[in-house]
Scaffold this motif. Sequence first.
Motif, PDB file in Angstrom:
ATOM      1  N   GLN A 217      -0.007 -42.060  24.048  1.00 43.61           N
ATOM      2  CA  GLN A 217      -0.186 -41.099  23.224  1.00 43.61           C
ATOM      3  C   GLN A 217      -0.482 -41.333  21.768  1.00 43.61           C
ATOM      4  N   LEU A 218       0.413 -42.193  21.547  1.00 43.25           N
ATOM      5  CA  LEU A 218       0.238 -42.601  20.072  1.00 43.25           C
ATOM      6  C   LEU A 218      -1.086 -43.332  19.641  1.00 43.25           C
ATOM      7  N   GLN A 219      -1.555 -44.223  20.443  1.00 45.65           N
ATOM      8  CA  GLN A 219      -2.836 -44.907  20.542  1.00 45.65           C
ATOM      9  C   GLN A 219      -3.906 -43.943  20.607  1.00 45.65           C
ATOM     10  N   LEU A 220      -3.796 -42.844  21.451  1.00 47.12           N
ATOM     11  CA  LEU A 220      -5.010 -41.855  21.381  1.00 47.12           C
ATOM     12  C   LEU A 220      -4.823 -40.872  20.168  1.00 47.12           C
ATOM     13  N   ASP A 221      -3.887 -40.482  19.709  1.00 42.11           N
ATOM     14  CA  ASP A 221      -4.154 -39.867  18.702  1.00 42.11           C
ATOM     15  C   ASP A 221      -4.513 -40.554  17.154  1.00 42.11           C
ATOM     16  N   GLU A 222      -4.349 -41.754  17.289  1.00 42.40           N
ATOM     17  CA  GLU A 222      -4.765 -42.718  16.201  1.00 42.40           C
ATOM     18  C   GLU A 222      -6.336 -42.603  16.330  1.00 42.40           C
ATOM     19  N   LEU A 223      -6.856 -42.785  17.524  1.00 47.49           N
ATOM     20  CA  LEU A 223      -8.196 -43.042  17.922  1.00 47.49           C
ATOM     21  C   LEU A 223      -9.059 -41.731  17.578  1.00 47.49           C
ATOM     22  N   LEU A 224      -8.458 -40.702  17.961  1.00 51.40           N
ATOM     23  CA  LEU A 224      -8.871 -39.311  17.771  1.00 51.40           C
ATOM     24  C   LEU A 224      -8.829 -38.868  16.380  1.00 51.40           C
ATOM     25  N   LEU A 225      -8.134 -39.427  15.524  1.00 55.34           N
ATOM     26  CA  LEU A 225      -7.859 -38.863  14.025  1.00 55.34           C
ATOM     27  C   LEU A 225      -9.410 -38.391  13.422  1.00 55.34           C
ATOM     28  N   GLY A 226      -9.398 -37.209  13.167  1.00 54.66           N
ATOM     29  CA  GLY A 226     -10.495 -36.841  12.417  1.00 54.66           C
ATOM     30  C   GLY A 226     -12.123 -36.686  13.302  1.00 54.66           C
ATOM     31  N   VAL A 227     -11.876 -36.852  14.463  1.00 56.85           N
ATOM     32  CA  VAL A 227     -13.204 -36.734  15.318  1.00 56.85           C
ATOM     33  C   VAL A 227     -13.622 -35.297  15.342  1.00 56.85           C
ATOM     34  N   GLU A 228     -12.398 -34.370  15.730  1.00 56.66           N
ATOM     35  CA  GLU A 228     -12.795 -33.001  16.094  1.00 56.66           C
ATOM     36  C   GLU A 228     -13.372 -32.318  14.602  1.00 56.66           C
ATOM     37  N   SER A 229     -12.810 -32.696  13.658  1.00 55.96           N
ATOM     38  CA  SER A 229     -13.360 -32.210  12.384  1.00 55.96           C
ATOM     39  C   SER A 229     -14.825 -32.618  11.941  1.00 55.96           C
ATOM     40  N   GLU A 230     -15.137 -33.891  12.418  1.00 53.61           N
ATOM     41  CA  GLU A 230     -16.550 -34.432  12.123  1.00 53.61           C
ATOM     42  C   GLU A 230     -17.494 -33.704  13.065  1.00 53.61           C
ATOM     43  N   ARG A 231     -17.018 -33.704  14.121  1.00 55.48           N
ATOM     44  CA  ARG A 231     -17.984 -32.741  14.983  1.00 55.48           C
ATOM     45  C   ARG A 231     -18.273 -31.361  14.502  1.00 55.48           C
ATOM     46  N   GLU A 232     -17.295 -30.919  13.989  1.00 53.13           N
ATOM     47  CA  GLU A 232     -17.604 -29.324  13.447  1.00 53.13           C
ATOM     48  C   GLU A 232     -18.351 -29.392  12.279  1.00 53.13           C
ATOM     49  N   LEU A 233     -18.194 -30.413  11.390  1.00 53.15           N
ATOM     50  CA  LEU A 233     -18.773 -30.513  10.291  1.00 53.15           C
ATOM     51  C   LEU A 233     -20.324 -30.936  10.269  1.00 53.15           C
ATOM     52  N   VAL A 234     -20.310 -31.771  11.347  1.00 52.41           N
ATOM     53  CA  VAL A 234     -21.961 -31.945  11.538  1.00 52.41           C
ATOM     54  C   VAL A 234     -22.670 -30.922  11.966  1.00 52.41           C
ATOM     55  N   VAL A 235     -21.992 -30.006  13.036  1.00 50.48           N
ATOM     56  CA  VAL A 235     -22.516 -28.963  13.444  1.00 50.48           C
ATOM     57  C   VAL A 235     -22.758 -27.710  12.216  1.00 50.48           C
ATOM     58  N   ALA A 236     -21.927 -27.548  11.339  1.00 54.65           N
ATOM     59  CA  ALA A 236     -22.262 -26.679  10.369  1.00 54.65           C
ATOM     60  C   ALA A 236     -23.288 -27.256   9.535  1.00 54.65           C
ATOM     61  N   ASP A 237     -23.289 -28.185   9.052  1.00 51.47           N
ATOM     62  CA  ASP A 237     -24.392 -28.986   8.116  1.00 51.47           C
ATOM     63  C   ASP A 237     -25.686 -28.917   8.710  1.00 51.47           C
ATOM     64  N   TYR A 238     -25.964 -28.781  10.250  1.00 45.47           N
ATOM     65  CA  TYR A 238     -27.218 -28.906  10.613  1.00 45.47           C
ATOM     66  C   TYR A 238     -27.485 -27.929  11.668  1.00 45.47           C
ATOM     67  N   LEU A 239     -26.751 -26.916  11.816  1.00 45.58           N
ATOM     68  CA  LEU A 239     -27.318 -25.782  12.597  1.00 45.58           C
ATOM     69  C   LEU A 239     -28.599 -25.155  12.125  1.00 45.58           C
ATOM     70  N   ALA A 240     -29.476 -24.751  13.226  1.00 42.35           N
ATOM     71  CA  ALA A 240     -30.709 -24.305  12.621  1.00 42.35           C
ATOM     72  C   ALA A 240     -30.633 -22.958  12.012  1.00 42.35           C
ATOM     73  N   ASP A 241     -29.849 -22.377  12.525  1.00 43.10           N
ATOM     74  CA  ASP A 241     -29.435 -20.874  11.699  1.00 43.10           C
ATOM     75  C   ASP A 241     -27.881 -20.670  11.496  1.00 43.10           C
ATOM     76  N   ARG A 242     -27.799 -20.833  10.171  1.00 43.48           N
ATOM     77  CA  ARG A 242     -26.241 -20.855   9.504  1.00 43.48           C
ATOM     78  C   ARG A 242     -25.538 -19.683  10.213  1.00 43.48           C
ATOM     79  N   ARG A 243     -26.197 -18.365  10.451  1.00 39.59           N
ATOM     80  CA  ARG A 243     -25.304 -17.248  11.071  1.00 39.59           C
ATOM     81  C   ARG A 243     -24.604 -17.467  12.370  1.00 39.59           C
TER      82      ARG A 243
END
Length: 355
Positions: A217-243
């Motif tokens: 679990q400790l190793q997994l937490d370290e590897l996943l650090l920041g991944v979820e926020s990165e996904r959401e930020l990329v989506v927010a940056d490049y949505l075809a329609d910001r709405r």
Amino acid sequence: MAERDDALVDMLQQVAPGTVLRAGIERIIKAGKGALIVLGYDKQMEELRSGGFQLKAKLTAQHLSEVAKMDGAILIDNACENILWANVHLVPDSGIPTMETGTRHRTADRMAKQTNIPVISVSESMQIVSVYVGGHKHVLEELSSIMFRANQALATLERYRNRLDEVSAALSALEIENVVTLGNVVQVLQRAERVARISEEIEHAVAELGTEGRLLQLQLDELLLGVESERELVVADYLADRRRKVSKVMESLAALDDAELLEHGKVARALGYSPAEQGDERPVTARGYRLLSRIPRLPDQIVEKLVDKFSSVDHLLDATLEDLGTVDGIGETRARAIKEGLARLAESSILERYA
């Protein structure tokens, strides 16, 4: 899908090594017995129950193994703290389809599907423990097998995380140069989604390992650090329609199977791009969410106002201190901090790209 996975993880945690329930199951197996254990009791379960003995005894490994000596099912309360009934005959709807063959397993499968209450079946002849959650079945494995499989998945996750970091850094540099294509964005989202899917498999293993899975679990937490926020930020940056809501895009990406995830067009469609707009070389422009998120102590509401005002990374980088100061909530000190932060990020991204 996510709800089912969460329910399964919760169930695996209840039967993980070190728990009372797992200790009781192991005692049942050592005694050469079988069991049908229902983890929850409500009005519907009351209607599907026939006969049996009402106990209301505290759930312990000893009590569980003792009542398993009787043939019927064992009913445990929702908190998994007390044994409510023993030697119960269960009568689920016989019309519910099941692929199971043994009487105990067929009953467990149908009960889980009909009531959505987790059911455990312990095979007397094969000494196999099967967990049924809704329409999903999971067979408990030996700890050594789970650990081996989890370590393999962890090694795979590390490789995918390294690759994700590479394509994410490349995307940042392309944003600074204002030469991002839709293909670059799709590549980052594909990698991020794969990382998320591999992590789910490891989460299941960690839950099943119980106290033995703490290091994983400790190793997994370290590897996943920041991944979820990165996904959401990329989506927010490049949505075809910001709405469109970011959460809806995330759900659409999660709904793609592994083969569909490899198709750039399917990922682009999840972002809201029509078939005519889905070329990998199509130029796209970041709104600036990812870039601004890397500036320390910058509140989300200020980020939103900056994106509203400047609409793209290119415009943000070109903004003067006076331009930044026109945004509500940004004074001279914060404007200078943003300007200097953007400059440092731009410089480091370009240097990293051409190093």
